[in-house]
Design an enzyme around this catalytic site. Structure first.
Site, short mmCIF file in Angstrom:
data_model
loop_
_atom_site.label_atom_id
_atom_site.label_comp_id
_atom_site.label_asym_id
_atom_site.label_seq_id
_atom_site.Cartn_x
_atom_site.Cartn_y
_atom_site.Cartn_z
N GLU A 1 -7.26 4.98 7.33
CA GLU A 1 -7.00 6.39 7.01
C GLU A 1 -8.18 7.00 6.26
O GLU A 1 -8.44 8.20 6.38
CB GLU A 1 -5.69 6.51 6.21
CG GLU A 1 -4.48 6.30 7.12
CD GLU A 1 -3.23 5.76 6.47
OE1 GLU A 1 -3.16 5.73 5.22
OE2 GLU A 1 -2.33 5.33 7.21
N SER B 1 2.86 -1.65 10.59
CA SER B 1 4.29 -1.64 10.89
C SER B 1 5.01 -2.94 10.53
O SER B 1 5.95 -3.34 11.21
CB SER B 1 4.53 -1.27 12.35
OG SER B 1 4.07 0.04 12.60
N ASN C 1 0.87 -1.18 0.00
CA ASN C 1 0.00 0.00 0.00
C ASN C 1 0.91 1.23 0.00
O ASN C 1 1.46 1.60 1.03
CB ASN C 1 -0.90 -0.02 1.25
CG ASN C 1 -1.76 1.22 1.36
OD1 ASN C 1 -1.85 2.00 0.42
ND2 ASN C 1 -2.39 1.40 2.51
N TRP C 2 1.04 1.82 -1.19
CA TRP C 2 1.97 2.95 -1.31
C TRP C 2 1.40 4.26 -0.80
O TRP C 2 2.10 5.27 -0.76
CB TRP C 2 2.40 3.10 -2.78
CG TRP C 2 3.43 2.11 -3.21
CD1 TRP C 2 4.11 1.24 -2.41
CD2 TRP C 2 3.92 1.89 -4.54
NE1 TRP C 2 5.01 0.49 -3.17
CE2 TRP C 2 4.90 0.88 -4.47
CE3 TRP C 2 3.64 2.46 -5.78
CZ2 TRP C 2 5.59 0.42 -5.60
CZ3 TRP C 2 4.31 2.01 -6.91
CH2 TRP C 2 5.28 1.00 -6.81
N LYS C 3 0.12 4.26 -0.47
CA LYS C 3 -0.54 5.49 0.02
C LYS C 3 -0.23 6.66 -0.93
O LYS C 3 -0.08 6.45 -2.12
CB LYS C 3 -0.11 5.77 1.46
CG LYS C 3 -0.33 4.55 2.36
CD LYS C 3 -0.19 4.82 3.82
CE LYS C 3 -0.39 3.51 4.59
NZ LYS C 3 -0.41 3.69 6.03
N GLY D 1 2.77 -0.96 4.37
CA GLY D 1 2.78 0.45 3.99
C GLY D 1 4.21 0.94 3.82
O GLY D 1 4.86 0.70 2.80
N GLY D 2 4.72 1.60 4.86
CA GLY D 2 6.04 2.24 4.81
C GLY D 2 7.15 1.38 4.20
O GLY D 2 7.87 1.85 3.31
N HIS E 1 -9.80 1.35 4.33
CA HIS E 1 -8.56 1.57 5.09
C HIS E 1 -8.84 2.56 6.23
O HIS E 1 -9.62 3.50 6.06
CB HIS E 1 -7.47 2.11 4.17
CG HIS E 1 -6.12 2.10 4.83
ND1 HIS E 1 -5.75 3.08 5.73
CD2 HIS E 1 -5.09 1.23 4.75
CE1 HIS E 1 -4.53 2.81 6.17
NE2 HIS E 1 -4.10 1.69 5.59
N GLU F 1 -5.85 -4.59 10.39
CA GLU F 1 -4.84 -3.57 10.66
C GLU F 1 -5.23 -2.79 11.92
O GLU F 1 -6.05 -1.86 11.86
CB GLU F 1 -4.77 -2.58 9.49
CG GLU F 1 -4.31 -3.21 8.20
CD GLU F 1 -3.71 -2.15 7.28
OE1 GLU F 1 -2.53 -2.31 6.94
OE2 GLU F 1 -4.39 -1.18 6.95
N GLY G 1 1.90 2.68 10.85
CA GLY G 1 2.87 3.77 10.75
C GLY G 1 3.46 4.19 12.08
O GLY G 1 4.01 5.29 12.20
#
Ligand code: PGA
Length: 263
Positions: free
Chosen positions: A101, A217, A13-15, A238-239, A99, A169, A175
């Site tokens: 976010e 994470s 997930n590159w956001k 993600g990150g 998601h 999640e 994050g």
């Protein structure tokens, strides 16, 4: 059974990250890595979908979007929205829905999420449905209830679970470098598996456990441990999916896990 069918899912997930030039160089390196890339799914921003698709055309990596319109699956007067038909048209196989976010920043509720899932199915897209409790729910001991609520309402009137992957999640782990413990992950994944079976038992025969992946994470250091847990069918990253070395290491860890049925 072929090994590749047993490989757990790795979803990037590159956001709201990457540009056309960073994507091209990232994917060149990924494709040159010689790793088995089956069951790897890249989810870039809308503006990068066509760049990613062109690069991945000859590979077995799949592509997903990070969101879609809740209003219509085809077209209409919805300024700024992207329909699931449009995502299919540009080459997506998957779409992330719900998601945390989006739930938080765009106030998406379970009805909106449910509409998006229906639109995804109408367009022939598979869904990665995100669920997860916030820190308050975790600390109050309401986490199972909260997540069951998200799951049951999100899946209302969805006749079967075959084209749906659930991503657990915990919001407090996204994050934050705070990964849920192995026990917390297994407890929730087992609970979600049972809840899904209860929801669909009358309409569906399960010969495999529903796909439930973990996110929050995840990195190259903890990926193997999480993937080895019971009821875990993959990872939503993600990150660490933005860094080619870390992302390749996660895929390598996944590819070297033996003897686990990751359906
Ligand atoms: P993270 O994000 O890996 O950076 O915690 C996961 C996600 O939000 O999907």
């Amino acid at each position: 059974m072929e090994t590749k069918n047993n490989l757990s899912l790795i979803v990037a997930n590159w956001k709201m990250n990457q540009t056309i030039s960073t994507v091209n160089s990232f994917l060149d390196q990924l494709l040159l890595s010689k790793l088995n890339l089956s069951n790897v799914i890249i989810c870039p921003s809308y503006t990068l979908l066509s760049t990613v698709k062109n690069k991945l055309n000859e590979s077995n990596v799949s592509m997903g979007a990070q969101d879609c319109s809740s209003f219509a699956y085809d077209n209409g007067a919805y300024t700024g929205d992207i329909s699931t038909n449009m995502l299919k048209d540009i080459g997506c196989d998957y779409v992330i829905i719900g998601h945390s976010e989006r739930r938080k920043n765009h106030l998406e509720d379970d009805d909106t999420i449910n509409n998006k899932i229906k639109n995804a199915h109408k367009a022939g897209l598979k869904v990665i449905l995100c669920v997860g409790e916030n820190l308050n729910d975790r600390e109050n001991g309401n986490y199972l209830q909260t997540v069951a609520h998200q799951l049951i309402n999100g899946l209302a009137d969805i006749p079967n679970i075959d084209n749906i992957i659930i991503a657990y999640e915990p919001v407090w782990a996204i994050g934050t470098s705070k990964v849920a413990s192995e026990q917390q992950i297994e407890e929730m994944h087992e609970f979600l598996t049972k809840t899904i079976k209860d929801l669909y038992l009358t309409s569906q025969v399960f010969d495999q456990i529903p796909k439930i992946i973990y996110g929050g994470s995840v990195n190259q250091e903890n990926a193997a441990k999480i993937l080895a847990l019971n009821y875990v069918s993959g990872l939503l990253v993600g990150g660490a999916s933005l860094n080619i070395e870390k992302f390749c290491k996660i895929i390598l860890e996944r590819n070297t896990i033996k003897g686990k049925s990751c359906n």
